[in-house]
Design a protein around this motif. Structure first.
Motif, short mmCIF file in Angstrom:
data_model
loop_
_atom_site.label_atom_id
_atom_site.label_comp_id
_atom_site.label_asym_id
_atom_site.label_seq_id
_atom_site.Cartn_x
_atom_site.Cartn_y
_atom_site.Cartn_z
N LEU A 83 47.99 42.24 45.40
CA LEU A 83 48.16 42.72 44.06
C LEU A 83 46.97 43.75 43.88
O LEU A 83 45.87 43.58 44.34
CB LEU A 83 48.09 41.62 43.08
CG LEU A 83 49.24 40.74 43.21
CD1 LEU A 83 49.00 39.57 42.20
CD2 LEU A 83 50.60 41.41 42.57
N THR A 84 47.46 44.75 43.00
CA THR A 84 46.30 46.08 42.73
C THR A 84 46.24 46.01 41.22
O THR A 84 46.87 45.43 40.59
CB THR A 84 46.64 47.31 43.55
OG1 THR A 84 48.10 47.48 42.92
CG2 THR A 84 46.81 47.16 45.02
N GLY A 85 45.33 47.15 40.92
CA GLY A 85 45.16 47.39 39.61
C GLY A 85 44.11 46.29 38.92
O GLY A 85 43.38 45.58 39.68
N THR A 86 44.16 46.29 37.60
CA THR A 86 43.27 45.40 37.02
C THR A 86 43.69 44.35 36.39
O THR A 86 44.90 43.96 36.38
CB THR A 86 42.63 46.16 35.61
OG1 THR A 86 43.66 46.58 34.88
CG2 THR A 86 42.02 47.49 36.17
N ILE A 87 42.89 43.19 36.06
CA ILE A 87 43.05 41.97 35.58
C ILE A 87 43.44 42.31 34.10
O ILE A 87 42.38 42.82 33.22
CB ILE A 87 41.75 40.97 35.62
CG1 ILE A 87 41.48 40.76 37.00
CG2 ILE A 87 42.28 39.77 35.15
CD1 ILE A 87 40.37 40.04 37.25
N PRO A 88 44.78 41.96 33.55
CA PRO A 88 45.12 42.28 32.29
C PRO A 88 44.33 41.50 31.31
O PRO A 88 44.22 40.16 31.35
CB PRO A 88 46.64 41.78 32.15
CG PRO A 88 46.94 40.87 33.38
CD PRO A 88 45.72 41.33 34.35
N SER A 108 40.99 45.52 41.22
CA SER A 108 39.93 46.37 41.00
C SER A 108 39.47 46.41 39.38
O SER A 108 40.06 45.65 38.56
CB SER A 108 39.92 47.74 41.38
OG SER A 108 40.93 48.45 40.76
N GLY A 109 38.46 47.18 39.13
CA GLY A 109 37.98 47.23 37.64
C GLY A 109 37.16 45.98 37.13
O GLY A 109 36.57 45.27 38.14
N GLN A 154 32.33 43.38 44.10
CA GLN A 154 31.35 44.71 44.11
C GLN A 154 30.63 44.53 42.47
O GLN A 154 30.31 45.68 42.03
CB GLN A 154 31.95 45.97 44.25
CG GLN A 154 32.46 46.21 45.75
CD GLN A 154 33.49 47.35 45.76
OE1 GLN A 154 33.36 48.35 45.13
NE2 GLN A 154 34.32 47.33 46.78
N LEU A 155 30.74 43.37 42.21
CA LEU A 155 29.76 43.00 40.80
C LEU A 155 28.51 43.56 40.94
O LEU A 155 27.68 43.32 41.95
CB LEU A 155 29.89 41.54 40.69
CG LEU A 155 31.34 41.28 40.42
CD1 LEU A 155 31.29 39.82 40.28
CD2 LEU A 155 32.26 41.77 39.06
#
Length: 431
Positions: A83-88, A108-109, A154-155
């Motif tokens: 899965l890609t994109g951001t956490i909703p 990501s995000g 990468q926090l």
């Protein structure tokens, strides 16, 4: 798995319906079935679903925001997909949620701060993604949380001190990020900790003294290696009797090692150089200059002297002289004659004013000349009073020596006249 042979979806493999209300799906468990493609938005059409297991597949694309409509959801497991994109942020609406497992994807995000609203959460696992940004301090609200695993992302930024409120936390794993700053001493409040991993970050400062046996009566695993920690290895660590695995390698410690370093899985590194104390003293001197102006404005660097003279009339044409001082005051004098006693004043400021007016008055200077210095150059005021620092004209009303001379002549004439008058009277009396 074949869902096409039976139209009764409650009998499908991986689907569980509620016994009390037949037809309401309460669990979807399709983990490790080799499924691919994207998650459909219609996944949010199951308001009674409590458990959603889709881990170990090959799902791609984003997590649809409609997942926030699963108002009864207790557990969400999407671990091990692509899965890609951001956490909703819509996940923050599912107040019943107890477990979030989104690990081992390509998300990501940043971590949505809305997750801090889910006060029933006991587990958050979002490790092994590409998350960035800072860790939201709102996660410190999750007092029921027992596991927080955010490792291998990468926090950045610091560890929120609010994490000291996670009193139920057992597993705390933030390793392999880019976290900086110091380890908050408030983490010593996490008395239930068994595993504490912070290795492979950019943490600085010392190990808090709150890391001791009283604070951590159950701690077994402590990994702080591969950071930039400094100072001595606090002896309080040795009071944690339950500690079986300790790794402090690859830091910048100094001083003596713990007595149990090198035994079993207690790796302290070293030996280290002795710690040196450096005291830096900074002395700040503040000088306060007080200026008390008299009549005209002047700074403390000015030299003022006054000479008392006889009654003198001070007159001037309408002129606006400006004396350049530290505070740059402006003195305006109108053409009103004034009788004063102290008239001759010598001021030595840095003067930039000049008078273009020419005074024509007959003046006699009896106390010498006044001089005004301007940036190292001096100008002498002569009896004609064409001065660069004062447009005023001085004129005396009388002269003492002239009065004395006239008085002597008058007395002599009077005495002679009186003597002649006496002689004449004596002469006529004899006759």
């Amino acid at each position: 798995m074949n869902w096409l042979s039976n139209s009764d979806y409650c009998s499908w493999s991986g689907i569980t319906c509620s016994p009390s209300s037949y037809g309401h799906v309460t669990q979807i468990n399709l983990s490790n079935n080799g499924l691919n493609g994207t998650l459909p938005a219609s996944i949010g059409d199951f308001p009674s679903v409590q458990y959603l297991y889709l881990s170990g597949n090959s799902f791609t694309g984003t997590i649809p925001p409609q997942i926030g409509n699963l108002s009864s959801l207790l557990l969400l497991n999407l671990d091990g997909n692509q899965l890609t994109g951001t956490i909703p942020s819509e996940l923050g609406k599912i107040s019943s949620l107890q477990t979030i497992n989104l690990g081992s994807n390509q998300l990501s995000g940043s971590i949505p701060s809305e997750i801090g609203n889910l006060l029933q959460l006991t587990l958050i696992n979002i490790n092994g993604n590409h998350l960035n940004g800072t860790i939201p301090s709102s996660l410190g609200n999750l007092s029921q949380l027992r596991e927080l695993s955010l490792y291998s992302n990468q926090l950045t930024g610091t560890i929120p001190p609010q994490f000291g409120n996670l009193a139920s936390l057992i597993v705390f794993n933030l390793n392999s990020n880019q976290l900086s700053g110091t380890i908050p001493s408030s983490l010593g409040n996490l008395s239930q900790l068994v595993l504490f991993e912070m290795y492979s970050n950019q943490l600085t400062g010392t190990i808090p003294s709150s890391f001791n046996g009283t604070s951590f009566p159950s701690l077994q695993y402590l990994y702080l290696n591969d950071n930039q920690l400094t100072g001595s290895i606090t002896s309080s660590l040795q009071t944690i009797s339950t500690l079986t695995n300790l790794n402090l390698l690859a830091n910048n410690f100094c001083g003596a090692l713990l007595s149990n370093c090198g035994t079993g899985n207690i790796n302290c590194g070293g030996p280290y150089a002795a710690c040196s104390l450096t005291t830096s003293t900074t002395t700040t001197t503040t000088t306060t200059s007080t200026s008390t102006p008299t009549t005209s404005s002047s700074s403390s660097s000015h030299s003022i002297s006054s000479t008392t003279r006889s009654t003198t009339t001070l007159t001037s044409t309408t002129t606006t002289p400006t004396t350049s001082t530290t505070s740059t005051p402006t003195t305006t004098t109108t053409s009103t004659p004034t009788t004063i006693t102290t008239t001759t004043t010598t001021i030595t400021p840095t003067s930039s004013s000049s008078s273009s007016s020419t005074s024509s008055a007959t003046t006699e200077t009896t106390e010498g000349t006044s001089s005004s210095s301007s940036e190292g150059s001096s100008t002498t005021t002569s009896s004609s009073h064409s001065s660069t620092t004062s447009p005023f004209h001085l004129s005396d009303s009388s002269d003492g020596s002239s009065h004395k001379k006239s008085l002597k002549i008058g007395l002599t004439v009077g005495l002679l006249g009186g003597l002649i008058l006496i002689l004449i009277i004596a002469f006529f009396m004899r006759k």
